[in-house]
Design an enzyme around this catalytic site. Structure first.
Site, PDB file in Angstrom:
ATOM      1  N   ASP A   1       0.623  -0.893   0.033  1.00 34.08           N
ATOM      2  CA  ASP A   1       0.168   0.401   0.104  1.00 34.08           C
ATOM      3  C   ASP A   1       0.989   1.402  -0.201  1.00 34.08           C
ATOM      4  OD1 ASP A   1       1.359  -0.967   2.614  1.00 34.08           O
ATOM      5  OD2 ASP A   1      -0.623  -0.493   3.281  1.00 34.08           O
TER       6      ASP A   1
ATOM      7  N   ASP B   1       7.013   3.683   3.902  1.00 37.65           N
ATOM      8  CA  ASP B   1       7.584   4.592   4.612  1.00 37.65           C
ATOM      9  C   ASP B   1       8.703   4.271   5.092  1.00 37.65           C
ATOM     10  OD1 ASP B   1       6.915   6.827   6.123  1.00 37.65           O
ATOM     11  OD2 ASP B   1       6.057   5.333   7.863  1.00 37.65           O
TER      12      ASP B   1
ATOM     13  N   LYS C   1       6.601   7.550   0.231  1.00 41.89           N
ATOM     14  CA  LYS C   1       7.492   7.956   1.035  1.00 41.89           C
ATOM     15  C   LYS C   1       8.774   8.240   0.938  1.00 41.89           C
ATOM     16  CE  LYS C   1       3.343   9.088   4.722  1.00 41.89           C
ATOM     17  NZ  LYS C   1       3.318   8.575   5.979  1.00 41.89           N
TER      18      LYS C   1
HETATM   19  P1  5GP Z   1       7.273   1.650   6.661  1.00 41.09           P
HETATM   20  O1  5GP Z   1       7.724   0.105   7.136  1.00 41.09           O
HETATM   21  O2  5GP Z   1       7.835   1.545   5.340  1.00 41.09           O
HETATM   22  O3  5GP Z   1       7.852   2.336   7.382  1.00 41.09           O
HETATM   23  O4  5GP Z   1       5.596   1.154   6.702  1.00 41.09           O
HETATM   24  C1  5GP Z   1       5.490   0.180   6.068  1.00 41.09           C
HETATM   25  C2  5GP Z   1       3.720   0.272   6.697  1.00 41.09           C
HETATM   26  O5  5GP Z   1       3.173   0.916   7.698  1.00 41.09           O
HETATM   27  C3  5GP Z   1       2.531   0.302   4.839  1.00 41.09           C
HETATM   28  O6  5GP Z   1       2.497  -0.696   4.739  1.00 41.09           O
HETATM   29  C4  5GP Z   1       1.760   1.129   5.963  1.00 41.09           C
HETATM   30  O7  5GP Z   1       0.269  -0.462   5.858  1.00 41.09           O
HETATM   31  C5  5GP Z   1       1.976   1.684   7.175  1.00 41.09           C
HETATM   32  N1  5GP Z   1       2.338   2.995   6.949  1.00 41.09           N
HETATM   33  C6  5GP Z   1       2.792   3.649   6.557  1.00 41.09           C
HETATM   34  N2  5GP Z   1       2.488   5.719   6.297  1.00 41.09           N
HETATM   35  C7  5GP Z   1       1.366   4.870   6.106  1.00 41.09           C
HETATM   36  C8  5GP Z   1       0.684   6.236   6.462  1.00 41.09           C
HETATM   37  O8  5GP Z   1       0.843   7.484   6.572  1.00 41.09           O
HETATM   38  N3  5GP Z   1      -0.635   5.717   6.470  1.00 41.09           N
HETATM   39  C9  5GP Z   1      -0.798   4.390   7.046  1.00 41.09           C
HETATM   40  N4  5GP Z   1      -2.533   3.659   7.325  1.00 41.09           N
HETATM   41  N5  5GP Z   1      -0.520   3.483   6.743  1.00 41.09           N
HETATM   42  C10 5GP Z   1       0.571   3.937   7.143  1.00 41.09           C
HETATM   43 MG    MG Z   2       1.242  -2.380   3.984  1.00 44.79          MG
END
Ligand code: 5GP
Ligand code: MG
Ligand code: MG
Length: 182
Positions: free
Chosen positions: A103, A106, A134
């Site tokens: 999805d 981040d 992001k």
């Molecule tokens: P990461 O491990 O890259 O920091 O985050 C991955 C997961 O965190 C994404 O797959 C998503 O499920 C959640 N996530 C990251 N940013 C957002 C955001 O802006 N909104 C939401 N609802 N979930 C996020």
């Molecule tokens: Mg996810």
């Protein structure tokens, strides 16, 4: 209780999202035109809506599998440093073209963990497709091969993306009112 009251503003409408999905499907159909089997790996639960819309538009030979990883603990908008694999793939990916569908990327920690888990399983190729990205927030060294839309550094919800397990069923993507977090 109405969900819509909690939304401060809409960032991407249903129509905006469908345009992004169509663009990505076109790229994927082009790049995998010669594949014997493309294994589409949906990262649960956030990528469910995106995966079903994208998968219906994929015209090459494809199968569908999923994984579940945890990085968030309930009512927070920050991922934790440790990511765990909660549910593995059902089928072998040996000799197959694999496309991970996320999805949003981040910090990149979730994808880094997943790539680490999958990299020694003999896949013919391994690529990543994410609806949202992001890049400024990246901590782990991962890059998506297909990106629908780069988004500002705001916590977004809807179209599969949750806050505290809610708001996934919004058909569009938006930002919550600040008081919702209190
Ligand atoms: P990461 O491990 O890259 O920091 O985050 C991955 C997961 O965190 C994404 O797959 C998503 O499920 C959640 N996530 C990251 N940013 C957002 C955001 O802006 N909104 C939401 N609802 N979930 C996020
Ligand atoms: Mg996810
Ligand atoms: Mg989440």
């Amino acid at each position: 209780m109405s969900m819509e009251n909690d939304i401060e503003r809409v960032l991407y409408s249903e129509a905006d999202i469908q345009k992004l999905v169509n663009k990505l499907a076109d790229q994927i159909n082009h790049d995998y035109a010669d594949t014997d089997e493309l294994v589409v790996v949906s990262v649960l639960t956030g990528a469910m809506m995106f995966t079903t819309d994208l998968f219906k538009r994929i015209k090459v030979m494809a199968s569908l599998d999923s994984v579940d990883l945890s990085s968030y603990a309930g009512a927070t908008t920050e991922s934790t440093g440790t990511v765990e694999l909660i549910q593995d793939l059902t089928n072998s990916i040996e000799g197959k073209d694999v496309l991970v569908v996320e999805d949003i990327v981040d910090t990149g920690r979730t994808l880094a963990k997943l790539v680490d888990v999958l990299k020694d399983r003999g896949a013919k190729s391994l690529k990543i497709c994410t609806l949202f990205d992001k890049p400024d927030r990246r901590v782990a060294d991962v890059k998506a091969d297909y990106v629908g839309q780069i988004v500002p550094n705001e916590f977004i919800v809807g179209y599969g993306l949750d806050y505290n397990f809610l708001y996934r069923n919004l058909p569009y993507v938006g930002v919550l009112k600040p008081e919702v977090y209190r």
